[in-house]
Design a protein around this motif. Structure first.
Motif, PDB file in Angstrom:
ATOM      1  N   THR A  60       0.837  -1.186   0.000  1.00  0.00           N
ATOM      2  CA  THR A  60       0.000   0.000   0.000  1.00  0.00           C
ATOM      3  C   THR A  60       0.875   1.240   0.000  1.00  0.00           C
ATOM      4  O   THR A  60       1.777   1.347   0.797  1.00  0.00           O
ATOM      5  CB  THR A  60      -0.907   0.025   1.246  1.00  0.00           C
ATOM      6  OG1 THR A  60      -1.619  -1.200   1.320  1.00  0.00           O
ATOM      7  CG2 THR A  60      -1.877   1.185   1.180  1.00  0.00           C
TER       8      THR A  60
ATOM      9  N   ALA B 155       0.486   5.211   0.533  1.00  0.00           N
ATOM     10  CA  ALA B 155      -0.439   6.264   0.919  1.00  0.00           C
ATOM     11  C   ALA B 155      -0.388   7.376  -0.109  1.00  0.00           C
ATOM     12  O   ALA B 155       0.644   7.644  -0.712  1.00  0.00           O
ATOM     13  CB  ALA B 155      -0.054   6.806   2.292  1.00  0.00           C
TER      14      ALA B 155
ATOM     15  N   SER C 126     -10.287   4.796  -2.487  1.00  0.00           N
ATOM     16  CA  SER C 126      -9.457   3.604  -2.302  1.00  0.00           C
ATOM     17  C   SER C 126      -9.638   2.656  -3.471  1.00  0.00           C
ATOM     18  O   SER C 126     -10.736   2.519  -4.016  1.00  0.00           O
ATOM     19  CB  SER C 126      -9.834   2.888  -0.999  1.00  0.00           C
ATOM     20  OG  SER C 126      -9.628   3.727   0.115  1.00  0.00           O
TER      21      SER C 126
ATOM     22  N   ALA D  55      -8.540  -1.305  -4.207  1.00  0.00           N
ATOM     23  CA  ALA D  55      -7.937  -2.509  -3.631  1.00  0.00           C
ATOM     24  C   ALA D  55      -7.829  -3.616  -4.672  1.00  0.00           C
ATOM     25  O   ALA D  55      -8.762  -3.875  -5.421  1.00  0.00           O
ATOM     26  CB  ALA D  55      -8.768  -2.995  -2.442  1.00  0.00           C
TER      27      ALA D  55
ATOM     28  N   ASN E  58       0.505   6.823  -8.546  1.00  0.00           N
ATOM     29  CA  ASN E  58       0.296   7.855  -7.532  1.00  0.00           C
ATOM     30  C   ASN E  58       1.036   9.147  -7.833  1.00  0.00           C
ATOM     31  O   ASN E  58       0.715  10.200  -7.269  1.00  0.00           O
ATOM     32  CB  ASN E  58       0.691   7.344  -6.149  1.00  0.00           C
ATOM     33  CG  ASN E  58      -0.402   6.521  -5.481  1.00  0.00           C
ATOM     34  OD1 ASN E  58      -0.106   5.626  -4.696  1.00  0.00           O
ATOM     35  ND2 ASN E  58      -1.667   6.799  -5.784  1.00  0.00           N
TER      36      ASN E  58
ATOM     37  N   VAL F 263      -5.727   8.754  -4.853  1.00  0.00           N
ATOM     38  CA  VAL F 263      -6.199   7.369  -4.817  1.00  0.00           C
ATOM     39  C   VAL F 263      -5.219   6.524  -4.007  1.00  0.00           C
ATOM     40  O   VAL F 263      -4.027   6.469  -4.323  1.00  0.00           O
ATOM     41  CB  VAL F 263      -6.332   6.779  -6.234  1.00  0.00           C
ATOM     42  CG1 VAL F 263      -6.904   5.365  -6.174  1.00  0.00           C
ATOM     43  CG2 VAL F 263      -7.230   7.668  -7.095  1.00  0.00           C
ATOM     44  N   ALA F 264      -5.714   5.877  -2.970  1.00  0.00           N
ATOM     45  CA  ALA F 264      -4.893   4.975  -2.160  1.00  0.00           C
ATOM     46  C   ALA F 264      -5.040   3.563  -2.719  1.00  0.00           C
ATOM     47  O   ALA F 264      -6.085   2.935  -2.577  1.00  0.00           O
ATOM     48  CB  ALA F 264      -5.338   5.017  -0.702  1.00  0.00           C
TER      49      ALA F 264
ATOM     50  N   SER G 213      -3.926  -0.417  -2.996  1.00  0.00           N
ATOM     51  CA  SER G 213      -3.299  -1.497  -2.235  1.00  0.00           C
ATOM     52  C   SER G 213      -3.359  -2.787  -3.039  1.00  0.00           C
ATOM     53  O   SER G 213      -4.234  -2.967  -3.906  1.00  0.00           O
ATOM     54  CB  SER G 213      -3.996  -1.705  -0.882  1.00  0.00           C
ATOM     55  OG  SER G 213      -5.335  -2.122  -1.068  1.00  0.00           O
TER      56      SER G 213
ATOM     57  N   ASN H 189     -11.460   4.712 -11.090  1.00  0.00           N
ATOM     58  CA  ASN H 189     -10.144   4.396 -10.533  1.00  0.00           C
ATOM     59  C   ASN H 189      -9.519   3.173 -11.190  1.00  0.00           C
ATOM     60  O   ASN H 189      -8.320   3.166 -11.499  1.00  0.00           O
ATOM     61  CB  ASN H 189     -10.253   4.186  -9.024  1.00  0.00           C
ATOM     62  CG  ASN H 189     -10.524   5.470  -8.266  1.00  0.00           C
ATOM     63  OD1 ASN H 189     -10.271   6.564  -8.785  1.00  0.00           O
ATOM     64  ND2 ASN H 189     -11.053   5.360  -7.063  1.00  0.00           N
TER      65      ASN H 189
END
Length: 373
Positions: free
Chosen positions: A21, A23, A48, A50, A69, A75-76, A78, A327
């Motif tokens: 992940t 940040a 987010s 995932a 990023n 947008v986070a 992971s 996203n």
């Protein structure tokens, strides 16, 4: 031959899974948020995103997240590297928005994907191409690569060839002094697309020496094993005489095998892996959204390395949530872009083989079809 016969695990163990992940953080890039090579910069992306799946992609995904990023700090993203089978299960259960898998969805999973994707078709695009290295731990052997045919590798992993000075290995390495060290075959303990690609190669290329069907689950019980790609590497590294198979980006300082292709022995490389992919046909059930390649494991083309995996990114063509659709579309567009592919190809990242321009055009068309229902 059916391209992807599967045996699926019934549950996903998340304990100990590695999540990658990054940040959200600001960047000095002048590109507008949400911009992609072929995307729309009209709206800033946030929220987010995932994913979960193949450990083979793990290093590449870390690089892709960092690059994405740079221009999409809101947008986070992971990625839970639980293995291909676990990633597909999490995606089909709606726990993640995308999955990475070294094997395509099977018929049962495709039905489940339609339900998960608001009645639409799943997208499966090949975005990570990498050789699978046959790695070994033999510090006494002074050779750049041991040379092995598919039949000899099959005999080793089927536990019929049990010492490194066996006549079959010696015949393929006449200039190498081989020790009488016992062979310790190491396989993946978890359901794995890497295992499926490896056993598919053995089944196709060993001329009958491998008596098992291709499967993501290792067909022999007992023996040494490791969980995930790193588990195999760690097990081989810790035992002299061990031999295993893993994404080539993780080979490190271990010895690696040059495979017999026609009358020559070919070591792995990104270029040799790409040669096989370009020469291989599409699977019969491919569509314009599911770009599944039927890898030619028996090629005799000079310089080709047939033990290769194509790891797919799996997503929905329709999402219930507009932010998820935006996203996923932006992230996969970055991964497919020349910039994203070059980042993963960097030896310090993953050393993978970039997809061709022709394949990129097809991949981007599939990604562009992503929408919200």
């Amino acid at each position: 031959m059916k391209l992807f016969p599967h045996s699926r695990i019934g549950a996903v163990a998340l304990t100990g899974a590695l999540a990658l992940t990054l940040a959200a953080c600001s960047s000095g890039s002048s590109a507008e948020p949400g911009a992609t090579e072929s995307g729309d910069a009209s709206a800033e992306l946030s929220g987010s995103l995932a994913g979960a799946g193949a450990t083979s992609q793990e290093k590449a995904v870390a690089g892709w997240i960092a690059g994405f990023n740079d221009t999409n700090p809101g947008v986070a993203v992971s990625y839970d590297a639980v293995g291909s089978g676990g990633g597909r299960e999490q995606f089909l259960a709606g726990a993640v928005q995308f999955a990475g898998s070294d094997a395509a969805l099977d018929e049962e999973e495709l039905t489940a994907a339609t339900e998960r994707c608001e009645g639409s078709e799943a997208i499966e695009v090949p975005l990570y191409i990498s050789p699978i290295a046959v790695v070994y731990n033999l510090p006494a052997v002074d050779a750049e690569h041991l040379q092995l045919s598919a039949a000899t590798i099959a005999g080793i992993f089927n536990r019929e060839i049990t010492t490194w000075d066996d006549a079959a290995i010696a015949a393929e390495n006449p200039d190498v002094t081989l020790p009488a060290t016992g062979i310790i075959p190491v396989n993946r303990s978890d359901e794995s697309g890497t295992t499926e690609n490896f056993t598919e190669y053995l089944a196709a290329a060993s001329e009958g020496a491998w008596p098992h069907e291709a499967s993501g689950d290792w067909p022999l019980s007992g023996g040494q094993s490791g969980n995930g790609t790193q588990g195999v590497i760690d097990t081989v590294t810790g035992a002299e005489g061990a031999i295993g198979y893993a994404d080539a980006s993780r080979a490190g300082d271990l010895g690696t095998v040059a495979l017999k292709v026609g009358e020559e022995f070919v070591p792995f490389s990104a270029e040799a892996a790409a040669k096989v992919v370009d020469a291989s046909p599409r699977a019969e059930d491919s569509t314009d959204k599911r770009l599944i390649v039927e890898l030619d494991r028996t090629t005799t083309e000079s310089g080709a390395y047939p033990l290769v995996l194509m790891s797919y990114s799996i997503a929905c063509s329709t999402y219930a949530d507009e932010a998820d659709a935006a996203n996923v579309k932006a992230y996969l567009s970055y991964v497919a872009s020349a910039e994203g592919q070059e980042r993963a190809a960097d030896p310090s990242v993953a050393g993978s083989a970039p997809i061709s321009d022709d394949l990129r055009a097809e991949v981007q068309a599939a990604i562009d079809s992503i929408t919200a229902g």
